[in-house]
Motif scaffolding. Structure first.
Motif, PDB file in Angstrom:
ATOM      1  N   ARG A 189       0.710  -1.189   0.031  1.00  0.00           N
ATOM      2  CA  ARG A 189      -0.208  -0.057   0.121  1.00  0.00           C
ATOM      3  C   ARG A 189       0.755   1.349   0.156  1.00  0.00           C
ATOM      4  NH1 ARG A 189      -4.854   1.522   4.243  1.00  0.00           N
ATOM      5  NH2 ARG A 189      -5.266   3.625   3.434  1.00  0.00           N
ATOM      6  N   LYS A 190       1.921   1.329   0.772  1.00  0.00           N
ATOM      7  CA  LYS A 190       2.955   2.619   1.035  1.00  0.00           C
ATOM      8  C   LYS A 190       3.534   2.463  -0.563  1.00  0.00           C
ATOM      9  CE  LYS A 190       7.079   3.921   2.645  1.00  0.00           C
ATOM     10  NZ  LYS A 190       8.357   3.837   3.811  1.00  0.00           N
ATOM     11  N   MET A 191       3.852   1.679  -1.165  1.00  0.00           N
ATOM     12  CA  MET A 191       4.367   1.723  -2.637  1.00  0.00           C
ATOM     13  C   MET A 191       3.624   2.288  -3.603  1.00  0.00           C
ATOM     14  SD  MET A 191       5.791  -1.304  -4.980  1.00  0.00           S
ATOM     15  CE  MET A 191       4.336  -2.089  -5.594  1.00  0.00           C
ATOM     16  N   HIS A 192       2.192   1.986  -3.406  1.00  0.00           N
ATOM     17  CA  HIS A 192       1.267   2.618  -4.412  1.00  0.00           C
ATOM     18  C   HIS A 192       1.087   3.807  -3.936  1.00  0.00           C
ATOM     19  CE1 HIS A 192       0.187  -0.840  -7.015  1.00  0.00           C
ATOM     20  NE2 HIS A 192       0.507  -1.683  -5.621  1.00  0.00           N
ATOM     21  N   GLU A 193       0.612   4.225  -2.672  1.00  0.00           N
ATOM     22  CA  GLU A 193       0.210   5.364  -2.428  1.00  0.00           C
ATOM     23  C   GLU A 193       1.275   6.703  -2.095  1.00  0.00           C
ATOM     24  OE1 GLU A 193      -2.219   5.020   0.954  1.00  0.00           O
ATOM     25  OE2 GLU A 193      -4.027   4.051  -0.023  1.00  0.00           O
ATOM     26  N   GLU A 194       2.727   6.137  -1.826  1.00  0.00           N
ATOM     27  CA  GLU A 194       3.539   7.218  -1.870  1.00  0.00           C
ATOM     28  C   GLU A 194       4.617   7.174  -2.830  1.00  0.00           C
ATOM     29  OE1 GLU A 194       5.421   6.681   2.174  1.00  0.00           O
ATOM     30  OE2 GLU A 194       3.381   6.496   3.088  1.00  0.00           O
ATOM     31  N   LEU A 195       4.885   6.109  -3.452  1.00  0.00           N
ATOM     32  CA  LEU A 195       6.045   6.067  -4.360  1.00  0.00           C
ATOM     33  C   LEU A 195       5.232   6.205  -5.990  1.00  0.00           C
ATOM     34  CD1 LEU A 195       8.260   3.328  -2.947  1.00  0.00           C
ATOM     35  CD2 LEU A 195       8.544   5.616  -2.770  1.00  0.00           C
ATOM     36  N   LEU A 196       4.403   4.969  -6.026  1.00  0.00           N
ATOM     37  CA  LEU A 196       3.594   5.064  -7.467  1.00  0.00           C
ATOM     38  C   LEU A 196       2.808   6.321  -7.758  1.00  0.00           C
ATOM     39  CD1 LEU A 196       3.236   1.219  -8.090  1.00  0.00           C
ATOM     40  CD2 LEU A 196       5.262   2.714  -8.599  1.00  0.00           C
ATOM     41  N   ALA A 197       2.405   6.806  -6.635  1.00  0.00           N
ATOM     42  CA  ALA A 197       1.395   8.022  -6.968  1.00  0.00           C
ATOM     43  C   ALA A 197       2.283   9.340  -7.107  1.00  0.00           C
ATOM     44  CB  ALA A 197       0.757   8.231  -5.638  1.00  0.00           C
ATOM     45  N   ASP A 198       3.580   9.107  -6.977  1.00  0.00           N
ATOM     46  CA  ASP A 198       4.431  10.189  -7.233  1.00  0.00           C
ATOM     47  C   ASP A 198       4.754  10.548  -8.805  1.00  0.00           C
ATOM     48  OD1 ASP A 198       7.141  11.558  -7.905  1.00  0.00           O
ATOM     49  OD2 ASP A 198       7.125  11.946  -5.671  1.00  0.00           O
ATOM     50  N   PRO A 199       4.287  11.497  -9.176  1.00  0.00           N
ATOM     51  CA  PRO A 199       4.573  11.935 -10.703  1.00  0.00           C
ATOM     52  C   PRO A 199       5.866  11.467 -11.419  1.00  0.00           C
ATOM     53  CG  PRO A 199       3.188  13.655 -10.034  1.00  0.00           C
ATOM     54  CD  PRO A 199       3.833  12.687  -8.700  1.00  0.00           C
ATOM     55  N   GLU A 200       6.728  11.754 -10.765  1.00  0.00           N
ATOM     56  CA  GLU A 200       8.266  11.721 -11.189  1.00  0.00           C
ATOM     57  C   GLU A 200       8.589  10.059 -11.275  1.00  0.00           C
ATOM     58  OE1 GLU A 200      12.854  12.661 -10.504  1.00  0.00           O
ATOM     59  OE2 GLU A 200      11.424  13.278  -8.840  1.00  0.00           O
ATOM     60  N   VAL A 201       8.073   9.516 -10.188  1.00  0.00           N
ATOM     61  CA  VAL A 201       8.442   8.027 -10.093  1.00  0.00           C
ATOM     62  C   VAL A 201       7.626   7.280 -11.193  1.00  0.00           C
ATOM     63  CG1 VAL A 201       8.276   5.965  -8.700  1.00  0.00           C
ATOM     64  CG2 VAL A 201       9.133   8.096  -7.783  1.00  0.00           C
ATOM     65  N   ALA A 202       6.320   7.309 -11.178  1.00  0.00           N
ATOM     66  CA  ALA A 202       5.374   6.598 -11.948  1.00  0.00           C
ATOM     67  C   ALA A 202       5.751   7.052 -13.590  1.00  0.00           C
ATOM     68  CB  ALA A 202       3.759   7.330 -11.732  1.00  0.00           C
ATOM     69  N   GLY A 203       6.081   8.430 -13.873  1.00  0.00           N
ATOM     70  CA  GLY A 203       6.533   8.577 -15.117  1.00  0.00           C
ATOM     71  C   GLY A 203       7.476   8.027 -15.606  1.00  0.00           C
ATOM     72  N   TYR A 204       8.599   7.750 -14.902  1.00  0.00           N
ATOM     73  CA  TYR A 204       9.781   7.305 -15.460  1.00  0.00           C
ATOM     74  C   TYR A 204       9.734   5.627 -15.524  1.00  0.00           C
ATOM     75  CZ  TYR A 204      14.653   5.688 -15.727  1.00  0.00           C
ATOM     76  OH  TYR A 204      15.787   5.020 -16.299  1.00  0.00           O
ATOM     77  N   ILE A 205       8.745   4.979 -14.611  1.00  0.00           N
ATOM     78  CA  ILE A 205       8.641   3.689 -14.801  1.00  0.00           C
ATOM     79  C   ILE A 205       7.716   3.361 -16.120  1.00  0.00           C
ATOM     80  CG2 ILE A 205       7.668   1.458 -13.668  1.00  0.00           C
ATOM     81  CD1 ILE A 205       8.325   2.732 -11.045  1.00  0.00           C
ATOM     82  N   LYS A 206       6.657   4.230 -16.294  1.00  0.00           N
ATOM     83  CA  LYS A 206       5.655   3.857 -17.412  1.00  0.00           C
ATOM     84  C   LYS A 206       6.457   4.212 -18.627  1.00  0.00           C
ATOM     85  CE  LYS A 206       2.545   6.823 -16.037  1.00  0.00           C
ATOM     86  NZ  LYS A 206       1.236   7.524 -16.029  1.00  0.00           N
ATOM     87  N   ALA A 207       7.538   5.087 -18.631  1.00  0.00           N
ATOM     88  CA  ALA A 207       7.845   5.420 -20.102  1.00  0.00           C
ATOM     89  C   ALA A 207       9.088   4.431 -20.313  1.00  0.00           C
ATOM     90  CB  ALA A 207       8.603   6.750 -19.911  1.00  0.00           C
ATOM     91  N   ASN A 208       9.724   3.459 -19.288  1.00  0.00           N
ATOM     92  CA  ASN A 208      10.797   2.649 -19.451  1.00  0.00           C
ATOM     93  C   ASN A 208      10.471   1.174 -19.280  1.00  0.00           C
ATOM     94  OD1 ASN A 208      13.110   4.461 -20.167  1.00  0.00           O
ATOM     95  ND2 ASN A 208      12.009   5.542 -18.287  1.00  0.00           N
ATOM     96  N   PHE A 209       9.377   0.690 -18.478  1.00  0.00           N
ATOM     97  CA  PHE A 209       9.211  -0.473 -18.053  1.00  0.00           C
ATOM     98  C   PHE A 209       7.955  -0.969 -18.272  1.00  0.00           C
ATOM     99  CE2 PHE A 209      12.819   0.985 -15.631  1.00  0.00           C
ATOM    100  CZ  PHE A 209      13.597  -0.514 -15.544  1.00  0.00           C
ATOM    101  N   MET A 210       7.568  -2.258 -18.492  1.00  0.00           N
ATOM    102  CA  MET A 210       6.132  -2.900 -18.509  1.00  0.00           C
ATOM    103  C   MET A 210       6.061  -3.705 -17.230  1.00  0.00           C
ATOM    104  SD  MET A 210       4.630  -5.420 -21.544  1.00  0.00           S
ATOM    105  CE  MET A 210       5.043  -6.935 -20.805  1.00  0.00           C
ATOM    106  N   VAL A 211       5.152  -3.256 -16.430  1.00  0.00           N
ATOM    107  CA  VAL A 211       5.215  -3.781 -15.230  1.00  0.00           C
ATOM    108  C   VAL A 211       3.903  -4.754 -15.174  1.00  0.00           C
ATOM    109  CG1 VAL A 211       4.945  -3.286 -12.632  1.00  0.00           C
ATOM    110  CG2 VAL A 211       6.171  -1.671 -14.268  1.00  0.00           C
ATOM    111  N   VAL A 212       4.369  -6.174 -14.681  1.00  0.00           N
ATOM    112  CA  VAL A 212       3.034  -6.984 -14.432  1.00  0.00           C
ATOM    113  C   VAL A 212       3.066  -7.523 -12.979  1.00  0.00           C
ATOM    114  CG1 VAL A 212       2.332  -9.442 -15.040  1.00  0.00           C
ATOM    115  CG2 VAL A 212       3.608  -7.938 -16.807  1.00  0.00           C
ATOM    116  N   GLN A 213       1.903  -7.285 -12.555  1.00  0.00           N
ATOM    117  CA  GLN A 213       1.671  -7.761 -11.020  1.00  0.00           C
ATOM    118  C   GLN A 213       1.353  -9.062 -11.017  1.00  0.00           C
ATOM    119  OE1 GLN A 213      -2.067  -6.457  -9.227  1.00  0.00           O
ATOM    120  NE2 GLN A 213      -0.892  -5.281  -7.524  1.00  0.00           N
ATOM    121  N   TYR A 214       1.774  -9.656  -9.898  1.00  0.00           N
ATOM    122  CA  TYR A 214       1.786 -11.068  -9.474  1.00  0.00           C
ATOM    123  C   TYR A 214       1.202 -11.108  -8.017  1.00  0.00           C
ATOM    124  CZ  TYR A 214       4.247 -13.189 -13.341  1.00  0.00           C
ATOM    125  OH  TYR A 214       4.501 -13.674 -14.663  1.00  0.00           O
TER     126      TYR A 214
END
Length: 203
Positions: A78-103
């Protein structure tokens, strides 16, 4: 401005300040929760969980494949999603450079390992030896033959860290730091120093 309009202007200025403070104090929206009890991002990739195919799809899109393992009720997820992945800089970089699959660490969806073995999510996790959530596993640009995901991974990040560490790991993988003599910890220290200099802060 005439005297008769001065009070109105003062009131409008006060309202602007109050509204601004109110908006600033609104907490970040909670991450969307799926039926499986996992927090979701609308940019996570939905695939058949065939690892070799996912590596190829990511490569064709000019990205790298990252798998994130989570579980129901995980406060660090939850912390990862609400604090890290909710940060525009973090989410923007990951979306632009990675394909993320959740398990789902305890899920029953079918998974095809790089060595061709078919498993469920939970048996795959046991096979690969991952025990923490969240854990992010970074895969190579091309699928190696005969290896498992754990054997093929170029880097693994267990746990939820601060923004700098979290984002630096994605950058290190994207820049292929694992192919150089600069260990991630040294890379991370260098990035910290660069950020300090850029912000004008001393050691």
């Amino acid at each position: 401005m005439t005297a008769r309009f001065a009070p109105i202007a003062s009131i409008l200025s006060l309202l602007t300040v109050v509204l601004g403070l109110a908006v600033a104090s609104v907490p970040a929206a909670a991450a969307t929760m799926g039926d499986d009890g996992l927090h979701k991002e609308d940019w996570f990739a939905i695939t058949f969980r065939d690892i070799a195919e996912d590596i190829q799809a990511a490569n064709q899109a000019g990205k790298r494949l990252a798998i994130v393992f989570e579980q129901r009720g995980c406060i660090y997820c939850r912390k990862m999603h609400e604090e890290l992945l909710a940060d525009p800089e973090v989410a923007g970089y990951i979306k632009a450079n990675f394909m993320v699959v959740q398990y789902n660490m305890f899920g029953d969806e079918e998974v095809t390992d790089l060595d061709g073995e078919s498993l469920t999510e939970k048996t795959a996790v046991r096979k690969w030896g991952y025990v923490f959530t969240p854990t992010v596993v970074f895969l190579p640009e091309t699928a190696p033959a005969g290896k498992t995901v754990a054997q093929a991974a170029v880097a693994t990040m267990p746990g939820s860290f601060g923004k700098g560490t979290f984002l630096d790991m994605f950058r290190w993988v994207r820049e292929k730091g694992y192919e150089t003599d600069e260990h991630f910890q040294k890379y991370h220290a260098r990035m910290i120093e660069q950020r300090r200099k850029a912000s004008g802060k001393s050691n």
